[in-house]
Design an enzyme around this catalytic site. Structure first.
Site, mmCIF file in Angstrom:
data_model
loop_
_atom_site.group_PDB
_atom_site.id
_atom_site.type_symbol
_atom_site.label_atom_id
_atom_site.label_comp_id
_atom_site.label_asym_id
_atom_site.label_seq_id
_atom_site.Cartn_x
_atom_site.Cartn_y
_atom_site.Cartn_z
ATOM 1 N NE ARG A 111 -3.978 0.017 2.201
ATOM 2 C CZ ARG A 111 -5.574 0.733 2.436
ATOM 3 N NH1 ARG A 111 -5.402 1.371 3.482
ATOM 4 N NH2 ARG A 111 -6.396 -0.167 1.565
ATOM 5 C CG HIS A 138 -8.261 0.337 -3.049
ATOM 6 N ND1 HIS A 138 -7.552 -0.770 -2.063
ATOM 7 C CD2 HIS A 138 -9.105 0.667 -1.396
ATOM 8 C CE1 HIS A 138 -8.047 -1.308 -0.930
ATOM 9 N NE2 HIS A 138 -8.746 -0.094 -0.610
ATOM 10 C CD GLN A 141 -13.199 -1.400 -1.117
ATOM 11 O OE1 GLN A 141 -12.021 -1.576 0.072
ATOM 12 N NE2 GLN A 141 -14.357 -1.762 -0.695
ATOM 13 C CG ASP A 230 -13.626 6.982 -1.336
ATOM 14 O OD1 ASP A 230 -13.765 6.188 0.083
ATOM 15 O OD2 ASP A 230 -12.400 6.657 -1.690
ATOM 16 C CB CYS A 270 -13.676 1.459 -0.350
ATOM 17 S SG CYS A 270 -13.484 3.263 0.396
ATOM 18 N NE ARG A 298 -10.437 -5.111 0.199
ATOM 19 C CZ ARG A 298 -9.851 -3.947 0.369
ATOM 20 N NH1 ARG A 298 -10.169 -3.387 1.424
ATOM 21 N NH2 ARG A 298 -9.131 -3.883 0.085
HETATM 22 N N1 CP Z 1 -11.515 -0.023 2.176
HETATM 23 C C1 CP Z 1 -9.861 -0.292 2.561
HETATM 24 O O1 CP Z 1 -8.824 -0.065 2.346
HETATM 25 O O2 CP Z 1 -10.191 0.477 3.509
HETATM 26 P P1 CP Z 1 -8.690 0.369 4.707
HETATM 27 O O3 CP Z 1 -8.228 1.639 3.863
HETATM 28 O O4 CP Z 1 -9.004 0.840 6.107
HETATM 29 O O5 CP Z 1 -7.738 -1.159 4.780
HETATM 30 N N1 NVA Z 2 -10.080 6.638 -1.590
HETATM 31 C C1 NVA Z 2 -9.475 6.336 -0.704
HETATM 32 C C2 NVA Z 2 -9.910 4.847 0.201
HETATM 33 C C3 NVA Z 2 -9.416 4.373 1.264
HETATM 34 C C4 NVA Z 2 -9.778 3.634 1.315
HETATM 35 C C5 NVA Z 2 -8.564 6.988 0.417
HETATM 36 O O1 NVA Z 2 -7.271 6.534 -0.947
HETATM 37 O O2 NVA Z 2 -7.669 7.128 0.894
#
Ligand code: CP
Ligand code: NVA
Length: 312
Positions: A111, A138, A141, A230, A270, A298
């Protein structure tokens, strides 16, 4: 591990972007995910003897826990490496990260802020690399989102999803995922916060029998089978920006907006959500909200992905 990358059941060797995988691979992952959810016991050894590192530059609840618990349920071992103090590639090159890690682990889940970091890891590592969220996409997701829609709507071909909000990483992955499964997508964003044209063009190349459309009018969620949003500021964005907040004001998912969609339309997010900002409590806690199913899935979709990439 210096052995060749063990891909089983998928054409792809890494999961960096849904724009790079085949629709057949997406179908195979989702079928395996439904199967794992039905019969967890039958998959308890899928990752026996396998180690997976989770390299995270950004915070996480769902992704981290779903990977850690999920890998354990498949008999594998997950190692969490908190990389929030420094970007991957600063202390040593991304190439050297990849070429060290692949001597010890069977897969790298990352990540990151920069999408390029994940691309670099995938280029240099001899083991599969999975995108657990980057600034651009993502994809894990989107797999869970598609699985959740299938559970609630059945076959998705010809269904319509309205994504209302920021044209961000989640939106990009959804556009590509919908294209793979033949779901019509309306991407509804304020001007200045549109999704990346190159991603939407790629989604349209992939799409067969469905439309990937854009709009700036929230009323275009009308008639949708599901409405998705989101946060208005993603990790790394300037959350305090007044311009940003006022740009999104009219895009809140509330009872009025949901009333435009099909009766009983799913509400999707998400998570994490900013309650009272991009979605009201009434909607996220309402009978058609499937946000916790998305969160649960997930784990099943990530397990499917890893078991297919690494399984014996
Ligand atoms: N939806 C998602 O990726 O959540 P987190 O940021 O908590 O992993
Ligand atoms: N768009 C958000 C998603 C978090 C799961 C971010 O990148 O922070």
């Amino acid at each position: 591990m210096t052995t060749e990358t063990a891909t089983r059941g998928l054409a792809m060797e890494n999961f960096v972007s849904l724009g790079e995988c085949s629709s057949q691979d997406v179908r195979t992952i989702l079928d395996r995910a439904h199967e794992i959810k039905r019969d967890a016991e039958g998959h308890r050894d899928d990752l026996a003897g396998r180690s997976v590192i989770l390299l995270f530059e950004k915070p996480s609840l769902r992704t981290r826990v779903a990977f850690e618990v999920g890998i354990q349920r498949l008999g594998g071992h997950a190692l969490f490496y908190d990389h929030s103090a420094q970007r991957i590639g600063e202390r040593e090159s991304v190439k050297d990260y990849a070429k060290n890690l692949d001597r010890w682990v069977d897969a790298i889940v990352a990540r990151t802020f920069s999408h390029g970091t994940i691309v670099g890891l995938a280029r240099h590592a001899a083991v599969p690399v999975v995108n657990a969220l980057s600034k651009d996409e993502h994809p894990c997701q989107a797999l869970a989102d598609l699985m959740t829609m299938e559970e609630h709507l059945g076959s998705l071909s010809g269904r319509t999803l309205a994504y209302v909000g920021d044209g961000n990483n989640v939106c990009h992955a959804l556009a590509l995922g919908c294209a793979h499964l033949g779901v019509n997508l309306r991407v509804i964003t304020p001007g200045g916060y549109e999704a990346d044209d190159a991603v939407l063009d790629r989604a349209r190349e992939i799409a067969s029998g469905c439309d990937i459309e854009t709009s700036t009018d929230p009323a275009d969620a009308g008639g949708a089978d599901a409405v998705y949003t989101d946060v208005w500021s993603s990790m790394g964005d300037d959350e305090s920006s007044e311009d940003r907040r006022s740009a999104f004001e009219a895009y809140q998912i509330n009872a009025g907006l949901m009333a435009r969609a099909k009766p009983g339309a799913l509400f999707m997010h998400c998570l994490p959500a900013k309650r009272g900002v991009e979605v009201t409590d009434e909607v996220i806690d309402g009978a058609s909200s499937v946000v916790y199913d998305q969160a649960e899935n997930r784990m099943h979709t990530q397990n499917a992905l890893l078991s297919l990439l690494l399984g014996r």
